[in-house]
Design an enzyme around this catalytic site. Structure first.
Site, short mmCIF file in Angstrom:
data_model
loop_
_atom_site.label_atom_id
_atom_site.label_comp_id
_atom_site.label_asym_id
_atom_site.label_seq_id
_atom_site.Cartn_x
_atom_site.Cartn_y
_atom_site.Cartn_z
N ARG A 25 0.83 -1.28 -0.09
CA ARG A 25 0.13 0.08 -0.11
C ARG A 25 0.82 1.08 0.04
NH1 ARG A 25 2.36 2.02 3.17
NH2 ARG A 25 2.64 2.03 5.44
N GLU B 35 -0.61 10.47 8.08
CA GLU B 35 0.34 9.50 8.68
C GLU B 35 0.48 9.54 10.04
OE1 GLU B 35 1.50 7.06 6.99
OE2 GLU B 35 1.80 8.48 5.51
N GLY C 19 11.22 -3.31 2.93
CA GLY C 19 12.08 -2.09 3.98
C GLY C 19 11.66 -0.87 3.06
N GLY D 287 8.64 0.88 3.00
CA GLY D 287 7.55 1.64 3.72
C GLY D 287 6.56 1.34 2.79
N SER E 213 4.82 -1.44 3.19
CA SER E 213 3.79 -2.59 3.79
C SER E 213 3.94 -4.11 3.04
CB SER E 213 2.23 -2.36 3.84
OG SER E 213 2.22 -1.16 4.69
N SER E 214 5.24 -4.41 2.82
CA SER E 214 5.38 -5.86 2.33
C SER E 214 4.98 -6.50 3.37
CB SER E 214 6.75 -6.11 1.95
OG SER E 214 7.82 -5.71 2.86
N ASP F 260 -2.40 -0.52 7.33
CA ASP F 260 -1.48 -1.21 6.30
C ASP F 260 -2.44 -2.37 6.16
OD1 ASP F 260 0.35 0.57 6.74
OD2 ASP F 260 1.69 -1.01 7.75
N TYR G 167 9.25 3.90 16.11
CA TYR G 167 7.78 3.72 15.86
C TYR G 167 7.04 3.70 17.19
CZ TYR G 167 3.10 2.37 13.94
OH TYR G 167 1.74 2.33 13.71
C1 GLA Z 1 3.45 1.92 9.61
C2 GLA Z 1 2.32 1.16 10.50
C3 GLA Z 1 0.90 1.89 10.17
C4 GLA Z 1 1.07 3.34 10.23
C5 GLA Z 1 2.01 3.89 9.59
C6 GLA Z 1 2.41 5.42 9.84
O1 GLA Z 1 3.03 1.69 8.32
O2 GLA Z 1 2.28 -0.32 10.30
O3 GLA Z 1 0.06 1.34 10.93
O4 GLA Z 1 1.06 3.76 11.62
O5 GLA Z 1 3.34 3.22 9.92
O6 GLA Z 1 1.21 6.08 9.28
#
Ligand code: GLA
Length: 391
Positions: free
Chosen positions: A37, A43, A130, A132, A134-135, A180, A230
């Site tokens: 995604r 964000e 890696g 960002g 969402s693999s 994600d 995070y």
């Molecule tokens: C990662 C997390 C999500 C979200 C984003 C930031 O992708 O998996 O749930 O918090 O960071 O928006």
């Protein structure tokens, strides 16, 4: 090639099936696919009851599988050690690490009373890892969709996404929000997935203007801080919410954040300012997309990036550089807006642009980024794609 093509899904399906034949000698596999995604705006507020506006991308993880008559699951994936999961024991974290995502999803089905039969599976992917994008959510959703096929059952999509999120929490140790897995599970061709994270309901927002395109630029850097960073951001937002004495960020105004500035301290104050302003920006942006009013999107994306860089501190020099290159190209060159996307500390930027200019924009981004960093970025364009499904 500066704007990389997206391989057709049928190629990935055939590749996965060929691997299953090669490694395990199975014919006629069951296959499932789930996309990565990209988030247009909203964000670090999915875990703050905010709104987020992601879309599934035309990059997938595909799994081909067949029952093996054993009491174990045998897994193969490119560039990863082979994994075997025993079905005789309770699912727990183990080696190799990549298989923990699969253990987590199997565990979710077992918790719902399903008996998982032994199977062999081969994975192929064109979602950058890696990056960002969402693999990991794609992997979880692909496995959940495969298990639906193997068990001849269907989970409601929301339940499937929540099961995948729990796998990420408990088996990958990342306390992520719902964005994600929802984007990967609910994604639809030509639609953005607007998620109200307070009630967890997605709304499909049409994105079918043929003149627009979305460019994803992977900076190809990933800074070490990511995991701890995070969780630390999440904790800061919890402290901020406690300081204003509210149950939900949706009930917090900027005036209340300002009033609590001293009690919060500078860092938590800035985190809180990001949350409240980003919720507002995303609500406005969603309206803009719903009414095809793109004039203000650029401003909103810019403000989002600046806030993530300065107040939430999850950007990095490479992301800032990639965004500034896109901003310099500007509206005249076809760029409507650009910002970092995803968790940050590296990874990718998202740029909304005119389709007829996408190739030129990607070339400039590629060349300037490479010139300044000596890193070769990975740049591709996408339209909103279909979410997890059986093939
Ligand atoms: C990662 C997390 C999500 C979200 C984003 C930031 O992708 O998996 O749930 O918090 O960071 O928006």
């Amino acid at each position: 090639m500066t704007l990389q093509p997206n391989e057709p899904l049928s190629n990935l399906r055939d590749e996965a099936a060929a691997k299953l034949k090669l490694h395990f000698d199975h014919d006629q596999p069951l296959s499932a696919a789930a996309p990565g995604r990209v988030n247009l705006i909203g964000e670090h507020i999915d875990y703050c009851d905010g709104f987020v506006l992601p879309l599934a991308i035309e990059r997938y993880i595909v799994v081909a599988a067949a029952l093996n008559g054993r009491n174990e699951v045998r897994l193969r994936s490119e560039n990863q050690p082979e994994a075997v999961i025993s079905l005789e024991e309770k699912m727990t974290l183990s080696e190799p690490k990549w298989a923990n995502y699969i253990r987590g999803v199997i565990h979710g089905f077992q918790e719902r009373g399903h008996t998982i039969p032994g199977f062999d599976a081969c994975f192929v992917s064109n979602v950058p890892t890696g990056g960002g994008l969402s693999s990991s959510a794609a992997l979880e959703c692909a496995v959940a969709t495969l298990l639906e096929a193997l068990l001849d059952t269907t989970l409601p999509t929301k339940e499937k996404a929540l099961l995948a999120q729990k796998a990420e929490h408990d088996f990958a140790g990342v306390p992520c929000g719902i964005m994600d897995q929802f984007a990967s599970a609910f994604g639809q061709k030509d639609h953005l997935v607007l998620i109200d994270c307070q009630n967890g309901e997605p709304e499909m927002v049409p994105f079918n203007n043929p003149e627009l395109e979305i460019i994803i630029a992977n900076t190809c850097v990933s800074h070490d801080l990511s995991d701890g960073g995070y969780a630390a951001r999440r904790k800061d937002t919890e402290d901020g919410l406690a300081a204003v004495n509210k149950q939900s960020w949706r009930d917090v105004t900027m005036a209340e954040v300002e009033a609590a500035k001293e009690a919060m301290g500078d860092r938590v104050f800035r985190r809180s300012r990001h949350v409240v302003s980003e919720i507002e920006r995303t609500a406005v942006a969603a309206e803009c997309f719903k009414t095809s009013d793109y004039a203000n999107i650029g401003q909103l994306m810019k403000a989002s990036h600046d806030s993530l860089r300065d107040d939430f501190e999850v950007s990095c020099p490479e992301l800032d550089l990639m965004v500034s290159i896109a901003e310099e190209i500007g509206l005249e060159g076809g760029v409507l807006g650009s910002r970092m996307t995803g968790g940050g500390f590296g990874g990718s930027t998202v740029t909304l642009c005119r389709k007829d200019k996408a190739r030129d924009i990607a070339t400039i981004m590629h060349e300037k980024y490479q010139e300044k960093t000596s890193i070769t970025p990975e740049i591709f364009s996408t339209r909103p794609a279909q979410g997890a499904h059986q093939l």
